[in-house]
Scaffold this motif. Structure first.
Motif, PDB file in Angstrom:
ATOM      1  N   LEU A   1      19.490  50.215  53.197  1.00  0.00           N
ATOM      2  CA  LEU A   1      19.375  49.221  52.128  1.00  0.00           C
ATOM      3  C   LEU A   1      20.763  48.889  51.609  1.00  0.00           C
ATOM      4  O   LEU A   1      21.641  49.754  51.578  1.00  0.00           O
ATOM      5  N   ALA A   2      20.949  47.666  51.175  1.00  0.00           N
ATOM      6  CA  ALA A   2      22.175  47.268  50.472  1.00  0.00           C
ATOM      7  C   ALA A   2      21.921  47.444  48.979  1.00  0.00           C
ATOM      8  O   ALA A   2      21.074  46.756  48.410  1.00  0.00           O
ATOM      9  N   LEU A   3      22.640  48.377  48.357  1.00  0.00           N
ATOM     10  CA  LEU A   3      22.409  48.686  46.946  1.00  0.00           C
ATOM     11  C   LEU A   3      23.737  48.856  46.215  1.00  0.00           C
ATOM     12  O   LEU A   3      24.721  49.311  46.798  1.00  0.00           O
ATOM     13  N   SER A   4      23.726  48.509  44.940  1.00  0.00           N
ATOM     14  CA  SER A   4      24.892  48.760  44.091  1.00  0.00           C
ATOM     15  C   SER A   4      24.717  50.125  43.444  1.00  0.00           C
ATOM     16  O   SER A   4      23.623  50.457  42.977  1.00  0.00           O
ATOM     17  N   LYS A   5      25.807  50.901  43.412  1.00  0.00           N
ATOM     18  CA  LYS A   5      25.711  52.252  42.845  1.00  0.00           C
ATOM     19  C   LYS A   5      25.448  52.185  41.342  1.00  0.00           C
ATOM     20  O   LYS A   5      25.981  51.320  40.649  1.00  0.00           O
ATOM     21  N   LEU A   6      24.601  53.099  40.872  1.00  0.00           N
ATOM     22  CA  LEU A   6      24.214  53.129  39.459  1.00  0.00           C
ATOM     23  C   LEU A   6      25.096  54.078  38.663  1.00  0.00           C
ATOM     24  O   LEU A   6      25.690  55.004  39.204  1.00  0.00           O
ATOM     25  N   LYS A   7      25.134  53.853  37.360  1.00  0.00           N
ATOM     26  CA  LYS A   7      25.694  54.831  36.440  1.00  0.00           C
ATOM     27  C   LYS A   7      24.606  55.905  36.231  1.00  0.00           C
ATOM     28  O   LYS A   7      23.448  55.680  36.580  1.00  0.00           O
ATOM     29  N   VAL A   8      25.002  57.045  35.666  1.00  0.00           N
ATOM     30  CA  VAL A   8      24.020  58.116  35.440  1.00  0.00           C
ATOM     31  C   VAL A   8      23.984  58.491  33.955  1.00  0.00           C
ATOM     32  O   VAL A   8      25.008  58.809  33.362  1.00  0.00           O
ATOM     33  N   ARG A   9      22.807  58.414  33.381  1.00  0.00           N
ATOM     34  CA  ARG A   9      22.602  58.874  32.001  1.00  0.00           C
ATOM     35  C   ARG A   9      21.800  60.178  32.050  1.00  0.00           C
ATOM     36  O   ARG A   9      20.741  60.236  32.681  1.00  0.00           O
ATOM     37  N   LYS A  10      22.319  61.186  31.377  1.00  0.00           N
ATOM     38  CA  LYS A  10      21.591  62.449  31.279  1.00  0.00           C
ATOM     39  C   LYS A  10      20.711  62.403  30.036  1.00  0.00           C
ATOM     40  O   LYS A  10      21.209  62.141  28.935  1.00  0.00           O
ATOM     41  N   ILE A  11      19.413  62.604  30.225  1.00  0.00           N
ATOM     42  CA  ILE A  11      18.474  62.649  29.096  1.00  0.00           C
ATOM     43  C   ILE A  11      17.994  64.091  28.970  1.00  0.00           C
ATOM     44  O   ILE A  11      17.257  64.588  29.819  1.00  0.00           O
TER      45      ILE A  11
ATOM     46  N   VAL B   1      18.787  49.915  32.128  1.00  0.00           N
ATOM     47  CA  VAL B   1      19.260  48.941  33.134  1.00  0.00           C
ATOM     48  C   VAL B   1      20.657  49.342  33.612  1.00  0.00           C
ATOM     49  O   VAL B   1      21.558  49.593  32.811  1.00  0.00           O
ATOM     50  N   GLY B   2      20.796  49.440  34.950  1.00  0.00           N
ATOM     51  CA  GLY B   2      22.081  49.826  35.540  1.00  0.00           C
ATOM     52  C   GLY B   2      22.278  51.328  35.667  1.00  0.00           C
ATOM     53  O   GLY B   2      23.310  51.779  36.158  1.00  0.00           O
ATOM     54  N   TYR B   3      21.273  52.092  35.230  1.00  0.00           N
ATOM     55  CA  TYR B   3      21.385  53.552  35.246  1.00  0.00           C
ATOM     56  C   TYR B   3      20.361  54.218  36.167  1.00  0.00           C
ATOM     57  O   TYR B   3      19.272  53.694  36.401  1.00  0.00           O
ATOM     58  N   ALA B   4      20.742  55.417  36.609  1.00  0.00           N
ATOM     59  CA  ALA B   4      19.772  56.419  37.055  1.00  0.00           C
ATOM     60  C   ALA B   4      19.633  57.372  35.879  1.00  0.00           C
ATOM     61  O   ALA B   4      20.621  57.669  35.196  1.00  0.00           O
ATOM     62  N   TYR B   5      18.409  57.841  35.603  1.00  0.00           N
ATOM     63  CA  TYR B   5      18.189  58.803  34.530  1.00  0.00           C
ATOM     64  C   TYR B   5      18.080  60.208  35.131  1.00  0.00           C
ATOM     65  O   TYR B   5      17.229  60.445  35.992  1.00  0.00           O
ATOM     66  N   GLU B   6      18.952  61.123  34.685  1.00  0.00           N
ATOM     67  CA  GLU B   6      18.783  62.529  35.047  1.00  0.00           C
ATOM     68  C   GLU B   6      18.104  63.221  33.878  1.00  0.00           C
ATOM     69  O   GLU B   6      18.661  63.292  32.776  1.00  0.00           O
ATOM     70  N   PHE B   7      16.877  63.696  34.097  1.00  0.00           N
ATOM     71  CA  PHE B   7      16.137  64.396  33.045  1.00  0.00           C
ATOM     72  C   PHE B   7      16.498  65.879  33.113  1.00  0.00           C
ATOM     73  O   PHE B   7      16.351  66.508  34.170  1.00  0.00           O
ATOM     74  N   ALA B   8      16.992  66.424  32.002  1.00  0.00           N
ATOM     75  CA  ALA B   8      17.470  67.802  31.985  1.00  0.00           C
ATOM     76  C   ALA B   8      17.064  68.467  30.676  1.00  0.00           C
ATOM     77  O   ALA B   8      16.548  67.815  29.765  1.00  0.00           O
ATOM     78  N   GLY B   9      17.308  69.774  30.585  1.00  0.00           N
ATOM     79  CA  GLY B   9      16.995  70.506  29.365  1.00  0.00           C
ATOM     80  C   GLY B   9      15.826  71.461  29.559  1.00  0.00           C
ATOM     81  O   GLY B   9      15.125  71.420  30.568  1.00  0.00           O
ATOM     82  N   THR B  10      15.598  72.302  28.566  1.00  0.00           N
ATOM     83  CA  THR B  10      14.614  73.383  28.711  1.00  0.00           C
ATOM     84  C   THR B  10      13.171  72.876  28.786  1.00  0.00           C
ATOM     85  O   THR B  10      12.314  73.517  29.381  1.00  0.00           O
TER      86      THR B  10
END
Length: 468
Positions: free
Chosen positions: A159-169, A198-207
């Protein structure tokens, strides 16, 4: 292995090259297809005289258009039957594995891939369906794609894709009784907004996520897309490995140990840098219900529909539209809102643990007079397991209909539709105008246990009062 987030590591490992557009050409490890977004993609391949490059990397099932009552062929709906035949033919001609009705493996695409162990950490996964983000629960990078992109993956496996930013939630702490994974993701979307990701991947983290089962994690990642994120993921851990071990497509023997060692290496590093970090406290999350026409228009069960003045300026116009469409007034408590239809199922909440939680509420109670309530397992395997545990009996004795697997009334591309202005309590993922099959039908999103509570009470009701 480069330092950084899981997203960065998996992206780099799957990069084939940089395109003149500045986009990345990304290898797709697993391609999932269904009957709705694939027929045109195959037609485009035929027009160009192209073959499917790696048919062994594509897996098909049928889910969106299947009736959940009578599944006899040909389907009563001629368009549904045509789509079904096209998928059967395309899979046969191209040597693609197809899990058809009655195979024992059919079901919603985002339910069957995890339960068979097709979905694994460190993978790139694509499917012509918005909720492909579900697979991120395993530490995979999974994208919902459009029909022309389905064509691209079939033809090139890239796939042709633009790389996303990453937000840690990060969510920390233990959820209170009666609060589920669905409430967590509805709370996050309510707070950050439907365009927040928008423009992000979400990394879900925490206990809080560390304590969740794989099925709960899938619920959270499933709805990352509803918060505007292109994908959502959770780093793999012991919970992930225990879920995968022994499944059909999981590595076996010595390969298993090698796989786990590799999966451990792709986790986000402790010193990984994020583009943004947002922190929540699990104790602040109540059972949550949507009142409006986007998944971001949600409130706690003990709250009232917000007035425009309580909302950010940007959210006021859509709030006005939602009051009119939903026929709800600012200041009106959400609890006590009368319901017509109750739907338990979908790729968000049609797994065995979802059905178990709803059955706890339904057991020994009965669906209120005049309410249509039905339960749709997410797959043939989920249905079989639920029946082995006697959940189907609990539901039918309580007055729910027990159905065959499929997407059902999540998007109503099948006979399961709202009528007129009916209002539905739904465990699905979208409450857009007309989403459940009626141009004026209204949808309130909530957890499966909350849907069961609404069914027995005939109105939106706090499930905590029934669980005590």
């Amino acid at each position: 292995m480069s330092k950084g987030t899981l997203f960065d590591k998996v992206w780099d490992l799957h990069t084939v090259g940089k395109l003149p557009s500045g986009q990345t050409q990304l290898l797709i490890g697993l391609h999932l297809i269904h009957e709705v977004t694939s027929p045109q993609a195959f037609a485009m391949l035929r027009e160009r005289g192209l073959k499917v490059l790696f048919p062994e990397r594509t897996v098909a099932t049928v889910d969106h258009i299947v009736p959940t009552t009578n599944q006899a062929r040909p389907f009563a709906d001629t368009l549904a039957e045509e789509m079904m035949q096209a998928l059967e033919q395309n899979c046969q001609e191209n040597g693609i594995t197809f899990y058809n009705i009655g195979s024992g493996n059919q079901g919603i695409v985002h339910v069957i891939a995890p339960e068979q162990g097709l979905t694994q950490p460190g993978m790139t996964i694509a499917c012509g369906d918005s909720h492909t983000s579900t697979h991120g629960a395993f530490g995979a990078i999974a994208f919902g794609i459009g029909t022309s992109q389905v064509r691209d993956v079939l033809a090139s496996q890239t796939l042709a894709l633009s790389k996303l930013k990453v937000r840690k939630i990060e969510v920390n702490g233990t959820l209170k009784p009666g609060v589920y994974a669905k409430d967590v993701i509805l709370h996050i979307i309510r707070t950050l907004g439907v365009k927040g990701g928008v423009g992000y991947a979400y990394e879900f983290a925490g206990t809080t996520f560390a304590q969740m089962s794989m099925e709960e994690r899938m619920t959270v990642c499933n709805m990352a897309i509803e918060g505007g994120a292109r994908c959502g993921y959770i780093n793999p851990d012991q919970v992930t490995y225990e879920y995968l071990k022994g499944r059909d497509f999981a590595p076996k023997g010595a390969d298993w140990d090698k796989a786990v060692a590799w999966w451990e290496s792709i986790k986000s590093d402790a010193d990984a840098e994020y583009d943004d970090v947002v922190v929540f406290d699990a104790a602040d999350i109540p059972p949550t219900v949507t009142w409006g026409i986007t998944p971001g228009q949600g409130i706690g069960i003990d709250q009232s529909v917000p007035s425009p003045q309580q909302l950010p300026q940007d959210d006021r116009q859509i709030a006005e539209e939602a009051y009119r469409y939903m026929d709800l007034a600012p200041g009106q408590p959400i609890q006590g809102t009368k319901i017509d239809v109750c739907f338990i199922g979908s790729c968000t909440n049609g797994r065995i643990s979802d059905l178990r939680e709803a059955a706890k509420v339904a057991k020994g109670r009965h669906v209120a007079a005049g309410i249509k309530a039905f339960v749709v397992p997410g797959s043939e395997r989920v249905k079989q397991q639920a029946e082995a545990e006697g959940l189907d009996k609990i539901f039918t004795e309580a007055g729910f209909e027990w159905r065959e697997p499929g997407c059902s009334m999540c998007l109503a591309m099948n006979p399961d539709k709202l009528q007129g202005q009916q209002i539905s309590a739904s465990s699905s993922n979208r409450n857009f105008k007309g989403r459940q099959g009626s141009a004026s039908g209204r949808t309130l999103l909530m957890s499966p246990a909350m849907v069961a509570a609404a069914a027995v009470k005939g109105e939106v009701f706090d499930v905590r009062e029934l669980l005590n």
